[in-house]
Structures are given as C-alpha cells and as structure tokens.
Design a protein around this motif. Structure first.
Motif, PDB file in Angstrom:
ATOM      1  N   ALA A   1       9.741  -0.593  -4.557  1.00 59.67           N
ATOM      2  CA  ALA A   1      11.160  -0.915  -4.708  1.00 59.67           C
ATOM      3  C   ALA A   1      11.400  -2.414  -4.558  1.00 59.67           C
ATOM      4  O   ALA A   1      12.369  -2.958  -5.097  1.00 59.67           O
ATOM      5  CB  ALA A   1      11.982  -0.156  -3.665  1.00 59.67           C
ATOM      6  N   LEU A   2      10.497  -3.079  -3.833  1.00 56.85           N
ATOM      7  CA  LEU A   2      10.574  -4.525  -3.645  1.00 56.85           C
ATOM      8  C   LEU A   2       9.300  -5.130  -4.195  1.00 56.85           C
ATOM      9  O   LEU A   2       8.222  -4.975  -3.631  1.00 56.85           O
ATOM     10  CB  LEU A   2      10.726  -4.850  -2.152  1.00 56.85           C
TER      11      LEU A   2
ATOM     12  N   PRO B   1       6.632  -8.162  -5.551  1.00 59.22           N
ATOM     13  CA  PRO B   1       6.232  -9.467  -4.993  1.00 59.22           C
ATOM     14  C   PRO B   1       6.965 -10.650  -5.597  1.00 59.22           C
ATOM     15  O   PRO B   1       7.089 -11.691  -4.937  1.00 59.22           O
ATOM     16  CB  PRO B   1       4.730  -9.527  -5.312  1.00 59.22           C
ATOM     17  N   ASP B   2       7.443 -10.525  -6.845  1.00 55.80           N
ATOM     18  CA  ASP B   2       8.158 -11.652  -7.431  1.00 55.80           C
ATOM     19  C   ASP B   2       9.554 -11.810  -6.827  1.00 55.80           C
ATOM     20  O   ASP B   2      10.179 -12.874  -6.960  1.00 55.80           O
ATOM     21  CB  ASP B   2       8.260 -11.499  -8.943  1.00 55.80           C
ATOM     22  N   VAL B   3      10.045 -10.757  -6.169  1.00 56.84           N
ATOM     23  CA  VAL B   3      11.332 -10.836  -5.467  1.00 56.84           C
ATOM     24  C   VAL B   3      11.104 -11.247  -4.010  1.00 56.84           C
ATOM     25  O   VAL B   3      11.717 -12.191  -3.507  1.00 56.84           O
ATOM     26  CB  VAL B   3      12.082  -9.497  -5.535  1.00 56.84           C
ATOM     27  N   LEU B   4      10.227 -10.543  -3.333  1.00 55.43           N
ATOM     28  CA  LEU B   4       9.881 -10.859  -1.946  1.00 55.43           C
ATOM     29  C   LEU B   4       8.517 -10.278  -1.652  1.00 55.43           C
ATOM     30  O   LEU B   4       8.254  -9.103  -1.952  1.00 55.43           O
ATOM     31  CB  LEU B   4      10.923 -10.285  -0.970  1.00 55.43           C
ATOM     32  N   ALA B   5       7.641 -11.087  -1.086  1.00 52.69           N
ATOM     33  CA  ALA B   5       6.294 -10.633  -0.759  1.00 52.69           C
ATOM     34  C   ALA B   5       6.329  -9.578   0.332  1.00 52.69           C
ATOM     35  O   ALA B   5       7.283  -9.485   1.113  1.00 52.69           O
ATOM     36  CB  ALA B   5       5.443 -11.824  -0.309  1.00 52.69           C
ATOM     37  N   SER B   6       5.307  -8.772   0.385  1.00 53.26           N
ATOM     38  CA  SER B   6       5.208  -7.729   1.407  1.00 53.26           C
ATOM     39  C   SER B   6       4.876  -8.351   2.757  1.00 53.26           C
ATOM     40  O   SER B   6       4.435  -9.503   2.837  1.00 53.26           O
ATOM     41  CB  SER B   6       4.116  -6.733   1.023  1.00 53.26           C
ATOM     42  N   PRO B   7       5.081  -7.598   3.853  1.00 55.02           N
ATOM     43  CA  PRO B   7       4.693  -8.128   5.170  1.00 55.02           C
ATOM     44  C   PRO B   7       3.228  -8.535   5.242  1.00 55.02           C
ATOM     45  O   PRO B   7       2.892  -9.558   5.858  1.00 55.02           O
ATOM     46  CB  PRO B   7       5.002  -6.962   6.114  1.00 55.02           C
ATOM     47  N   ALA B   8       2.351  -7.743   4.600  1.00 55.26           N
ATOM     48  CA  ALA B   8       0.931  -8.107   4.593  1.00 55.26           C
ATOM     49  C   ALA B   8       0.704  -9.421   3.857  1.00 55.26           C
ATOM     50  O   ALA B   8      -0.095 -10.269   4.290  1.00 55.26           O
ATOM     51  CB  ALA B   8       0.113  -6.987   3.947  1.00 55.26           C
TER      52      ALA B   8
END
Length: 272
Positions: free
Chosen positions: A47-48, A50-57
């Motif tokens: 749903a999120l 990487p081009d919008v926001l990277a993952s916590p990892a």
C-alpha cells in the motif's frame, strides 16, 4: 442527628495510586509503536511503495549507510552546533529583555511595544533579508534560529516577572537588597514555571528554525542531506532526516521535563 442529615455519607478522600515508571513509559510508547507498525504493514502489503516512502527496513539500511560513510555523524554535529548556538543567543536575549520590561517601568515603556511588533513578524519572512545582510554563511543560519527562539522566552520571562509577589519584592527592598539581588533571589525563582514554559517553546522552535535555516544553501547538516536526497529521490534518506528532526524535538522536550523535575520537584505530586 436531624432528619435533614439522615442518609448522608461522610466524604472520603480519593487517593490515587502513583503510577510506576514502567507503566508511564509503556503508555508513552504506544503511540509511536502504533505508527511504526502501521508503517511496516503498509510497506509490506504494498500500500506504501518505496517511491512514496521507504519501508522501516529500508530506512534502517539508510541509517547504516549514512553512519558508515560518516555523513550522518558530520551532519548531526553541524546541525546541533547551529541549533545550540542560535538557541543560546535567543534564550539569553529573551531572558534579559523579559527581565528588563517585566521588572522596570522604563524598560516596559521603551521596549515592549517594539518587541511585540517584531514578535508578530514570522521569522520565516526574514530568510531573504538575512541572506542579503549576512550572505549564505553560518551567521545567517544561527541568527535566524536566535530570532525565532528569542520571543517565546521574552514573553514567558516578562509575564513571569510581572507576576512576581510584589509584597515580597517590597519587603526585600526595605531590607536594603539591591535590584540585581532581588531579581536573582526573588523574582526569577518565582517566575520559574514561566521560564521553563518559555524554554520549552524556544527549544521546540529552535528545531523548526533549524529546518528553515538549513534551506539557505546549506553545504552541511541534516538539511543538506535532505536536499541531496531530494535530488536523487532517496525517500529512505529523506525519512532518516525527518526522523532526526523529530528526535531533536523529542530530546528538547525531554530535557525541559528533566529540568522541571529537578527545579520544581513539588509539581510531581500535582500530576494526575
């Protein structure tokens, strides 16, 4: 016992059990934990992106990368130095001006109206003017933070000094205490709650002003890292920088809370 008082129950004092430190920390951590889990779930399910926001990892990997090549430690040192110097100048100016206008009638008549006018000017509007006056060097950045942090401290100090116990002040004068002594021994201790409130606002604003200051063609600092990350669409590095600014604000608030516990221990008993 009269008929009017029959059936009435004697009031009992309500005693609240003090909360343990572990319970308080757990409750405070719930909000950030929920946000972190939601972020992780959104990244895992797609749903999120990487081009919008990277993952916590991905953000953790970016932290390791930036720390390993030395960029993050250097940026932290530069930003903390800017923020600390500007905050120190702003707090000193606000404290001196607040005492002057709050304790002396002449200072109030000469300075307060001008300072209140300047306080209404958003400090972000001063960025172009500071660039013209001081260029794009460190002076402009530090002074912008100083201006932003001066007025919360000034308002809090002036208000706290004005609310000092006048009878106690007059009593100290009758005993021959000098004005500096009255300010040091009577006025400032009485204004301590206001001073700490001003300190909290100033420290929070120092982080906001730091973000604005580091947009002035910075070549080092967290703002420079953000500009570089924006150029290369590195949302992981952008997230790292945003989290660093958030940690700055959290640490600033924590420092003031520790000062409140140390300087005003009686307030702990009034917490609910």
């Amino acid at each position: 016992m009269s008929a009017a008082t029959e059936g009435l129950v004697a009031p009992r004092a309500t005693v609240r059990r003090p909360r343990s430190r572990a319970h308080t920390l757990t409750v405070r951590a719930l909000g950030p934990l929920v946000l972190l889990v939601s972020w992780w779930v959104a990244s895992t399910t797609g749903a999120l992106t990487p081009d919008v926001l990277a993952s916590p990892a991905g953000v953790l990997r970016a932290v390791g990368e930036l720390w390993g090549n030395g960029q993050l430690p250097d940026a932290l040192t530069t930003s903390l130095t800017r923020s600390g110097m500007g905050l120190l100048i702003g707090l000193t100016a606000g404290l001196v001006l607040g005492i002057t206008t709050g304790f002396t009638r002449l200072g109030d008549e000469l300075l307060d109206s001008s300072l209140q006018t300047l306080r209404s000017v958003p400090f972000l509007s001063l960025v172009p003017l500071f660039m013209v006056w001081f260029g794009i060097n460190e002076i402009a950045k530090v002074l912008l933070i100083a201006v932003a942090t001066t007025f919360p401290m000034y308002v809090a100090t002036s208000s706290g000094v004005r609310n000092a116990d006048r009878k106690l002040v007059e009593a100290m004068r009758s005993f021959g205490m000098s004005r500096p002594g009255i300010v040091r021994e009577v006025v400032l201790p009485g204004a301590l709650p206001s001073l700490l409130a001003g300190l909290r606002l100033s420290m929070t604003l120092s982080v906001i002003a730091l973000i604005a200051a580091e947009e002035i063609n910075a070549t080092a600092g967290i703002g420079y890292l953000m500009a570089q990350a924006q150029s290369y669409a590195r949302t992981d590095v952008l997230a790292v920088c945003i989290l660093v600014y958030g940690v700055f604000g959290l640490l600033a608030d924590g420092i003031v809370r520790l000062l409140e516990r140390f300087l005003m221990p009686w307030r702990k008993g009034a917490e609910r």
